[in-house]
Design a protein around this motif. Structure first.
Motif, PDB file in Angstrom:
ATOM      1  N   CYS A 223      -6.152  -4.822 -13.438  1.00 34.54           N
ATOM      2  CA  CYS A 223      -6.197  -6.278 -13.243  1.00 34.54           C
ATOM      3  C   CYS A 223      -7.583  -6.761 -12.828  1.00 34.54           C
ATOM      4  CB  CYS A 223      -5.156  -6.701 -12.209  1.00 34.54           C
ATOM      5  SG  CYS A 223      -5.385  -5.975 -10.568  1.00 34.54           S
ATOM      6  N   THR A 224      -8.598  -5.923 -12.981  1.00 36.63           N
ATOM      7  CA  THR A 224      -9.966  -6.254 -12.593  1.00 36.63           C
ATOM      8  C   THR A 224     -10.035  -6.661 -11.131  1.00 36.63           C
ATOM      9  OG1 THR A 224     -10.070  -7.202 -14.825  1.00 36.63           O
ATOM     10  CG2 THR A 224     -12.068  -7.281 -13.530  1.00 36.63           C
ATOM     11  N   HIS A 225      -9.213  -6.009 -10.320  1.00 43.09           N
ATOM     12  CA  HIS A 225      -9.198  -6.205  -8.857  1.00 43.09           C
ATOM     13  C   HIS A 225      -8.845  -7.637  -8.456  1.00 43.09           C
ATOM     14  CE1 HIS A 225     -10.846  -2.181  -8.259  1.00 43.09           C
ATOM     15  NE2 HIS A 225     -11.665  -2.437  -9.263  1.00 43.09           N
ATOM     16  N   THR A 226      -8.062  -8.319  -9.285  1.00 43.29           N
ATOM     17  CA  THR A 226      -7.604  -9.666  -8.919  1.00 43.29           C
ATOM     18  C   THR A 226      -6.187  -9.650  -8.355  1.00 43.29           C
ATOM     19  OG1 THR A 226      -6.711 -10.093 -11.140  1.00 43.29           O
ATOM     20  CG2 THR A 226      -9.025 -10.680 -10.749  1.00 43.29           C
ATOM     21  N   GLY A 227      -5.425  -8.595  -8.630  1.00 43.03           N
ATOM     22  CA  GLY A 227      -4.036  -8.539  -8.191  1.00 43.03           C
ATOM     23  C   GLY A 227      -3.069  -9.180  -9.165  1.00 43.03           C
ATOM     24  N   TYR A 228      -3.604  -9.786 -10.237  1.00 40.72           N
ATOM     25  CA  TYR A 228      -2.759 -10.448 -11.237  1.00 40.72           C
ATOM     26  C   TYR A 228      -3.121  -9.939 -12.634  1.00 40.72           C
ATOM     27  CZ  TYR A 228      -1.940 -13.911  -7.524  1.00 40.72           C
ATOM     28  OH  TYR A 228      -1.623 -14.537  -6.349  1.00 40.72           O
ATOM     29  N   GLN A 229      -2.121  -9.904 -13.496  1.00 41.37           N
ATOM     30  CA  GLN A 229      -2.368  -9.534 -14.886  1.00 41.37           C
ATOM     31  C   GLN A 229      -1.385 -10.270 -15.792  1.00 41.37           C
ATOM     32  OE1 GLN A 229      -1.696  -5.440 -16.059  1.00 41.37           O
ATOM     33  NE2 GLN A 229      -3.472  -5.493 -17.425  1.00 41.37           N
ATOM     34  N   GLU A 230      -1.915 -10.924 -16.807  1.00 42.85           N
ATOM     35  CA  GLU A 230      -1.135 -11.730 -17.742  1.00 42.85           C
ATOM     36  C   GLU A 230      -0.544 -12.963 -17.029  1.00 42.85           C
ATOM     37  OE1 GLU A 230      -1.214 -11.228 -20.827  1.00 42.85           O
ATOM     38  OE2 GLU A 230      -1.846  -9.139 -21.034  1.00 42.85           O
ATOM     39  N   ARG A 231       0.048 -13.853 -17.826  1.00 45.32           N
ATOM     40  CA  ARG A 231       0.672 -15.066 -17.277  1.00 45.32           C
ATOM     41  C   ARG A 231       2.055 -15.268 -17.870  1.00 45.32           C
ATOM     42  NH1 ARG A 231      -3.600 -19.882 -17.887  1.00 45.32           N
ATOM     43  NH2 ARG A 231      -3.963 -18.907 -19.916  1.00 45.32           N
ATOM     44  N   ILE A 232       2.830 -16.085 -17.213  1.00 48.09           N
ATOM     45  CA  ILE A 232       4.173 -16.426 -17.672  1.00 48.09           C
ATOM     46  C   ILE A 232       4.355 -17.931 -17.536  1.00 48.09           C
ATOM     47  CG2 ILE A 232       5.242 -16.089 -15.391  1.00 48.09           C
ATOM     48  CD1 ILE A 232       7.705 -14.988 -16.868  1.00 48.09           C
TER      49      ILE A 232
ATOM     50  N   ARG B 241     -19.207  -7.658  -9.419  1.00 46.93           N
ATOM     51  CA  ARG B 241     -18.434  -6.486  -9.039  1.00 46.93           C
ATOM     52  C   ARG B 241     -17.289  -6.222  -9.999  1.00 46.93           C
ATOM     53  NH1 ARG B 241     -15.383  -5.603  -3.196  1.00 46.93           N
ATOM     54  NH2 ARG B 241     -14.467  -3.596  -3.689  1.00 46.93           N
ATOM     55  N   SER B 242     -16.647  -7.326 -10.475  1.00 43.70           N
ATOM     56  CA  SER B 242     -15.501  -7.160 -11.361  1.00 43.70           C
ATOM     57  C   SER B 242     -15.908  -6.680 -12.740  1.00 43.70           C
ATOM     58  CB  SER B 242     -14.738  -8.481 -11.492  1.00 43.70           C
ATOM     59  OG  SER B 242     -15.560  -9.455 -12.072  1.00 43.70           O
ATOM     60  N   ALA B 243     -17.206  -6.831 -13.098  1.00 44.11           N
ATOM     61  CA  ALA B 243     -17.633  -6.448 -14.431  1.00 44.11           C
ATOM     62  C   ALA B 243     -18.174  -5.035 -14.492  1.00 44.11           C
ATOM     63  CB  ALA B 243     -18.708  -7.424 -14.919  1.00 44.11           C
ATOM     64  N   ARG B 244     -18.426  -4.403 -13.347  1.00 49.54           N
ATOM     65  CA  ARG B 244     -18.982  -3.062 -13.369  1.00 49.54           C
ATOM     66  C   ARG B 244     -17.974  -2.079 -13.912  1.00 49.54           C
ATOM     67  NH1 ARG B 244     -20.893  -4.343  -7.800  1.00 49.54           N
ATOM     68  NH2 ARG B 244     -22.979  -5.180  -8.025  1.00 49.54           N
ATOM     69  N   SER B 245     -18.490  -1.092 -14.609  1.00 55.35           N
ATOM     70  CA  SER B 245     -17.614  -0.118 -15.250  1.00 55.35           C
ATOM     71  C   SER B 245     -16.889   0.720 -14.229  1.00 55.35           C
ATOM     72  CB  SER B 245     -18.431   0.792 -16.158  1.00 55.35           C
ATOM     73  OG  SER B 245     -17.654   1.861 -16.606  1.00 55.35           O
ATOM     74  N   PRO B 246     -15.547   0.833 -14.323  1.00 53.76           N
ATOM     75  CA  PRO B 246     -14.816   1.711 -13.417  1.00 53.76           C
ATOM     76  C   PRO B 246     -15.269   3.152 -13.550  1.00 53.76           C
ATOM     77  CG  PRO B 246     -13.320   0.237 -14.592  1.00 53.76           C
ATOM     78  CD  PRO B 246     -14.657   0.102 -15.212  1.00 53.76           C
ATOM     79  N   ALA B 247     -15.743   3.530 -14.753  1.00 53.26           N
ATOM     80  CA  ALA B 247     -16.170   4.909 -14.943  1.00 53.26           C
ATOM     81  C   ALA B 247     -17.366   5.240 -14.072  1.00 53.26           C
ATOM     82  CB  ALA B 247     -16.504   5.134 -16.421  1.00 53.26           C
ATOM     83  N   ALA B 248     -18.200   4.224 -13.785  1.00 54.91           N
ATOM     84  CA  ALA B 248     -19.388   4.478 -12.987  1.00 54.91           C
ATOM     85  C   ALA B 248     -19.062   4.703 -11.524  1.00 54.91           C
ATOM     86  CB  ALA B 248     -20.358   3.308 -13.129  1.00 54.91           C
ATOM     87  N   SER B 249     -18.013   4.033 -11.010  1.00 56.32           N
ATOM     88  CA  SER B 249     -17.687   4.133  -9.591  1.00 56.32           C
ATOM     89  C   SER B 249     -16.599   5.138  -9.300  1.00 56.32           C
ATOM     90  CB  SER B 249     -17.253   2.755  -9.074  1.00 56.32           C
ATOM     91  OG  SER B 249     -16.142   2.309  -9.807  1.00 56.32           O
ATOM     92  N   ARG B 250     -15.841   5.518 -10.351  1.00 56.11           N
ATOM     93  CA  ARG B 250     -14.764   6.481 -10.151  1.00 56.11           C
ATOM     94  C   ARG B 250     -14.947   7.655 -11.107  1.00 56.11           C
ATOM     95  NH1 ARG B 250     -12.701   1.591  -9.005  1.00 56.11           N
ATOM     96  NH2 ARG B 250     -11.327   1.384  -7.209  1.00 56.11           N
TER      97      ARG B 250
ATOM     98  N   PHE C  68       5.863  -9.481  -2.374  1.00 56.47           N
ATOM     99  CA  PHE C  68       4.909  -8.559  -2.984  1.00 56.47           C
ATOM    100  C   PHE C  68       3.691  -9.322  -3.495  1.00 56.47           C
ATOM    101  CE2 PHE C  68       8.679  -6.026  -2.952  1.00 56.47           C
ATOM    102  CZ  PHE C  68       8.256  -4.701  -2.969  1.00 56.47           C
ATOM    103  N   HIS C  69       2.576  -8.604  -3.571  1.00 61.02           N
ATOM    104  CA  HIS C  69       1.381  -9.115  -4.247  1.00 61.02           C
ATOM    105  C   HIS C  69       0.613  -7.937  -4.817  1.00 61.02           C
ATOM    106  CE1 HIS C  69      -1.975  -8.676  -0.980  1.00 61.02           C
ATOM    107  NE2 HIS C  69      -1.216  -7.621  -1.036  1.00 61.02           N
ATOM    108  N   GLY C  70      -0.408  -8.224  -5.628  1.00 59.25           N
ATOM    109  CA  GLY C  70      -1.223  -7.162  -6.201  1.00 59.25           C
ATOM    110  C   GLY C  70      -2.375  -6.831  -5.286  1.00 59.25           C
ATOM    111  N   ALA C  71      -2.529  -5.537  -4.965  1.00 59.95           N
ATOM    112  CA  ALA C  71      -3.611  -5.120  -4.072  1.00 59.95           C
ATOM    113  C   ALA C  71      -4.953  -5.110  -4.788  1.00 59.95           C
ATOM    114  CB  ALA C  71      -3.314  -3.731  -3.512  1.00 59.95           C
ATOM    115  N   GLY C  72      -4.945  -5.052  -6.125  1.00 63.05           N
ATOM    116  CA  GLY C  72      -6.178  -5.001  -6.901  1.00 63.05           C
ATOM    117  C   GLY C  72      -6.438  -3.605  -7.438  1.00 63.05           C
ATOM    118  N   CYS C  73      -6.658  -3.494  -8.743  1.00 57.64           N
ATOM    119  CA  CYS C  73      -6.917  -2.202  -9.371  1.00 57.64           C
ATOM    120  C   CYS C  73      -7.724  -2.424 -10.639  1.00 57.64           C
ATOM    121  CB  CYS C  73      -5.606  -1.481  -9.676  1.00 57.64           C
ATOM    122  SG  CYS C  73      -4.572  -2.335 -10.914  1.00 57.64           S
ATOM    123  N   ASN C  74      -8.018  -1.335 -11.352  1.00 56.32           N
ATOM    124  CA  ASN C  74      -8.805  -1.452 -12.575  1.00 56.32           C
ATOM    125  C   ASN C  74      -8.070  -2.224 -13.667  1.00 56.32           C
ATOM    126  OD1 ASN C  74     -10.885   0.000 -11.450  1.00 56.32           O
ATOM    127  ND2 ASN C  74     -10.225   1.951 -12.288  1.00 56.32           N
TER     128      ASN C  74
END
Length: 476
Positions: A405-414, A7-16, A397-403
């Motif tokens: 962050c590949t719907h993980t709610g996280y992006q990058e690290r610190i 699911r995380s690898a499918r193209s966002p363009a195809a579903s949106r 707060f947390h990440g709800a998931g979006c394109n």
């Protein structure tokens, strides 16, 4: 069995599709040339545009036809009694599959690719921001040919399937030079392969860019400017130790210093630094490479990792004879790193005399800024936060998931850091052979902020979540 992207690898363009999201009624679905809406022109940096294109058009979305071609060729060749696939042909389906897997991994910021036979399928996973995610499910018959293709690229023995092998290859992806380290292994279901991706075009960080708080950053900056002694980075695999060591080198890399390194692998190629790559086949080991470096008049030595007692002993002796040594060691935290030296058999007084500071570190995922929303942590998470004396906080707060962050709610690290400075009192404890609890209690009483303290600070500042601290740092 046919392949399928996760699911995380499918193209966002195809579903949106833009036809469904356009707010006006003038859009005409099916029109290949225009939407019926007035265009709006905006300016954006080239990197942002390329990132948006990569996010919308996945390199692995077009694998379906290559997999079908492979299955057809396999059936024909089996019937004819010849090899299932000619992996050396540049246009062979398996070649296209491997190229697409590596290309998408780089676009997704993956550090590793895992290719694993699972009986009825071949699972492909990417490690992004420290966590593994399923990306592809390929036919089981494709597994051996896929591994063979990777072995050919890495100059490995494709006939040997029982023993583990290591290799590497360099390729160009989207105009970027990529160094890929390959390790294969044998399981009861067949051969596995793990590909470590090293982007040669990425720049070096400075110490101030790693997320180290001002006070520990100042201490560490002073330590790496010492004329001799040892500064050690401690943490598990993938905790950013090498990045920290090179950030320290960037602070002191001047023409007046002869800086030499011995590493496996060389992850950053830096002008002005003499770097040595470990090569077990040529009998170039950490210990042997370090002995060779000491005969070349170095001022600063970076030892990629102290894996054995011989390497550790030579590094300690180098620190005691007028060299600044930067190195890493696998340990849970800064205090445990000191005990690792003693456990290796290095004498207490040598450790006390040579080590200037130990940096314990971890990498935690950051909440995706594009989809950050308030939420209520679980009772267990709240109980941990309260028990650990986390800063008072009304809203989490947390990440709800979006394109993004590949719907993980996280992006990058610190990075999360603790800096243990070896002062006179700690040296006495080391020589006396104190235990871990005594070391830790003294360090905290002297003002050291632990990994857990720094992790909770990041939670209070809405940088990460309690769940991520529990997953990565948790100390009872």
């Amino acid at each position: 069995m046919s392949w399928s992207p996760s699911r995380s690898a499918r193209s966002p363009a195809a579903s949106r599709s833009p036809w469904r999201t356009c707010p006006t009624a003038r859009c005409r679905p099916g029109s290949p040339r225009r939407s019926g809406c007035p265009p709006t022109f905006l300016l954006a940096p080239r990197t942002d545009i390329l990132r948006a294109i990569d996010a919308s058009y996945s390199a692995i979305d077009s694998l379906d036809r290559h997999v079908r071609a492979f299955e057809a060729a396999a059936s024909n060749r089996q019937a004819a009694g010849v090899a299932v696939d000619r992996v050396e042909e540049p246009d062979a389906p398996v070649v296209e599959v491997v190229n697409a897997i590596v290309t998408q991994a780089l676009r997704d910021r993956a550090s590793d690719i895992h290719i694993e036979p699972q009986g009825d399928r071949v699972r492909v996973r990417y490690r992004v921001d420290g966590t593994l995610n399923d990306v592809l499910s390929l036919p089981s018959a494709m597994g051996p040919t896929l591994i063979s293709r990777i072995k050919i690229m890495a100059s490995m023995n494709i006939v040997e399937r029982r023993r583990s092998q290591d290799g590497q290859f360099t390729t160009m992806i989207d105009g970027r030079e990529l160094d890929v380290r390959v390790a294969t292994g044998n399981t009861i279901r067949g051969e596995t392969a793990v590909l470590r991706l090293l982007d040669k075009t990425r720049g070096l960080y400075k110490l101030g860019q790693l997320g180290i708080p001002p006070e520990p950053h100042g201490v560490l900056s002073r330590m790496v400017r010492s004329p001799f002694g040892m500064v050690v980075c401690a943490g598990p695999t993938g905790s950013g130790k090498t990045t920290t060591l090179y950030a320290a080198l960037a602070e002191i890399n001047t023409p007046e210093r002869n800086i030499m390194t011995v590493e496996d692998p060389v992850e950053y190629v830096v002008a002005g630094i003499n770097q040595t790559q470990i090569n077990q086949t040529a009998d170039i080991t950490f210990a042997g490479g370090l002995k060779s470096i000491l005969r070349q008049d170095p001022d600063v030595i970076l030892v990629g990792e102290m894996r054995d007692v011989e390497t550790a002993r030579i590094a300690v002796q180098s620190a005691l004879t007028g060299h600044l040594v930067l190195s890493s060691i696998h340990a849970t935290d800064a205090v445990a790193a000191l005990l690792r030296f003693l456990d290796m058999g290095i004498e207490n007084f040598l450790v006390a005399s040579s080590v200037l500071a130990v940096v314990g570190q971890r990498l935690v995922r950051k909440i995706c800024e594009a989809c950050a929303v308030p939420f209520t942590p679980s009772p267990e998470e709240l109980a941990f936060y309260a028990q650990a004396d986390g800063p008072r906080k009304k809203e989490f707060f947390h990440g709800a998931g979006c394109n993004f962050c590949t719907h993980t709610g996280y992006q990058e690290r610190i990075g999360v850091y603790e800096v243990l400075v070896i002062d006179e009192q700690l040296r006495k404890l080391i020589v006396r052979g104190a235990d871990a609890d005594e070391f830790r209690s003294f360090a905290i009483s002297s003002g050291m902020r632990t990994l857990r303290d720094e992790g909770l600070r990041l939670v209070s500042e809405d940088v990460t979540t309690i769940a991520e601290i529990l997953r990565t740092i948790y100390v009872a």
